[in-house]
Design a protein around this motif. Structure first.
Motif, PDB file in Angstrom:
ATOM      1  N   LYS A   1       0.037  -5.622  -5.325  1.00  0.00           N
ATOM      2  CA  LYS A   1      -0.837  -6.162  -3.947  1.00  0.00           C
ATOM      3  C   LYS A   1      -1.965  -7.082  -4.726  1.00  0.00           C
ATOM      4  CE  LYS A   1      -3.826  -4.635  -0.431  1.00  0.00           C
ATOM      5  NZ  LYS A   1      -4.345  -3.551   0.313  1.00  0.00           N
ATOM      6  N   ALA A   2      -2.766  -6.281  -5.555  1.00  0.00           N
ATOM      7  CA  ALA A   2      -3.646  -7.274  -6.411  1.00  0.00           C
ATOM      8  C   ALA A   2      -3.108  -8.791  -6.736  1.00  0.00           C
ATOM      9  CB  ALA A   2      -4.158  -6.874  -7.568  1.00  0.00           C
ATOM     10  N   TRP A   3      -1.951  -8.741  -7.249  1.00  0.00           N
ATOM     11  CA  TRP A   3      -1.191 -10.143  -7.956  1.00  0.00           C
ATOM     12  C   TRP A   3      -0.973 -10.921  -6.789  1.00  0.00           C
ATOM     13  CZ3 TRP A   3       3.655 -11.875  -6.983  1.00  0.00           C
ATOM     14  CH2 TRP A   3       3.936 -12.862  -7.796  1.00  0.00           C
TER      15      TRP A   3
ATOM     16  N   VAL B   1      -0.538  -1.013  -6.241  1.00  0.00           N
ATOM     17  CA  VAL B   1      -1.877  -1.582  -6.219  1.00  0.00           C
ATOM     18  C   VAL B   1      -2.006  -2.813  -7.028  1.00  0.00           C
ATOM     19  CG1 VAL B   1      -4.279  -1.129  -6.706  1.00  0.00           C
ATOM     20  CG2 VAL B   1      -3.129   0.670  -5.657  1.00  0.00           C
ATOM     21  N   ALA B   2      -1.257  -2.797  -8.211  1.00  0.00           N
ATOM     22  CA  ALA B   2      -1.493  -4.172  -9.087  1.00  0.00           C
ATOM     23  C   ALA B   2      -0.492  -5.089  -8.531  1.00  0.00           C
ATOM     24  CB  ALA B   2      -0.630  -3.467 -10.525  1.00  0.00           C
TER      25      ALA B   2
ATOM     26  N   LEU C   1      -4.070 -12.541  -5.242  1.00  0.00           N
ATOM     27  CA  LEU C   1      -4.375 -13.611  -6.257  1.00  0.00           C
ATOM     28  C   LEU C   1      -3.802 -14.856  -6.147  1.00  0.00           C
ATOM     29  CD1 LEU C   1      -6.486 -14.133  -8.535  1.00  0.00           C
ATOM     30  CD2 LEU C   1      -4.748 -13.287 -10.011  1.00  0.00           C
TER      31      LEU C   1
ATOM     32  N   THR D   1      -8.917  -1.183   1.995  1.00  0.00           N
ATOM     33  CA  THR D   1      -7.514  -0.834   2.431  1.00  0.00           C
ATOM     34  C   THR D   1      -7.572   0.294   3.229  1.00  0.00           C
ATOM     35  OG1 THR D   1      -7.585   0.741   0.586  1.00  0.00           O
ATOM     36  CG2 THR D   1      -6.672  -1.474   0.020  1.00  0.00           C
TER      37      THR D   1
END
Length: 187
Positions: free
Chosen positions: A134-136, A131-132, A139, A186
């Motif tokens: 994917k968020a990166w 999840v981290a 961004l 998601t």
């Protein structure tokens, strides 16, 4: 604002296209997967199968989840190998049928048994890392997506020209596809 090092800038430049492709393909697959999973939910017996998987203990759900996940990755690697050997039809067929089917099965199992899977500490950590990442990625590609959108929206050929009509049609289609493909949330 802190200036980034030369190596950090080059690392970001090298990773950016990969991250952009990841987001685009994920958005395309997410839309198709939602549609297929909605169709599968209406198949007789699927609600019972989903409820049965949800009741299974972690020691049974983990292999059930990890086997199609491994098959998906192996099929992806083999499809890449086939692409490198210029066997395009076989590679695409393998990617769509085997990797796509295995990924769809993985998503379906995860949806059915997410609380059980996330109760396993190492699985929960791995999920958090994913999840981290994917968020990166989202961004990092947001400025490029915005720049591309601004560029296409700022181009104004004559509305009567052939290029103007095609561009106007493209914008309408793109807007509809973006609403369908790149919705927040998601699977």
């Amino acid at each position: 604002m802190k200036k980034r090092s030369f190596s950090a800038r080059w690392r970001d430049r090298l990773l950016f296209p990969v991250a952009l492709l990841f987001v685009v393909f994920e958005a395309i697959f997410r839309g198709a997967a939602r549609l297929l999973l909605a169709i599968l939910a209406n198949v007789p017996g699927m609600a019972r199968a989903r409820a049965m998987i949800a009741r299974l203990p972690a020691r049974m759900v983990l292999p059930l989840f990890l086997v199609p996940e491994a098959i998906s990755h192996l099929a992806g690697f083999y499809a890449t190998y086939l692409l490198a050997r210029r066997e395009f039809v076989l590679a695409i067929t393998l990617a769509v049928i085997v990797k796509g089917g295995a990924t769809l099965a993985t998503v379906w199992i995860y949806q059915a048994a997410a609380p059980t899977l996330l109760a396993v500490p190492w699985f929960a950590r791995g999920h958090g890392w994913f999840v981290a990442a994917k968020a990166w990625t989202l961004l990092r590609v947001a400025p490029a997506r915005q720049a591309i959108a601004r560029y296409w929206l700022s181009r104004q050929p004559s509305p009567r020209s052939l290029a103007g009509r095609w561009l106007r049609r493209f914008r309408v289609m793109r807007a509809k596809l973006e609403l369908w493909l790149i919705r927040p949330g998601t699977i």
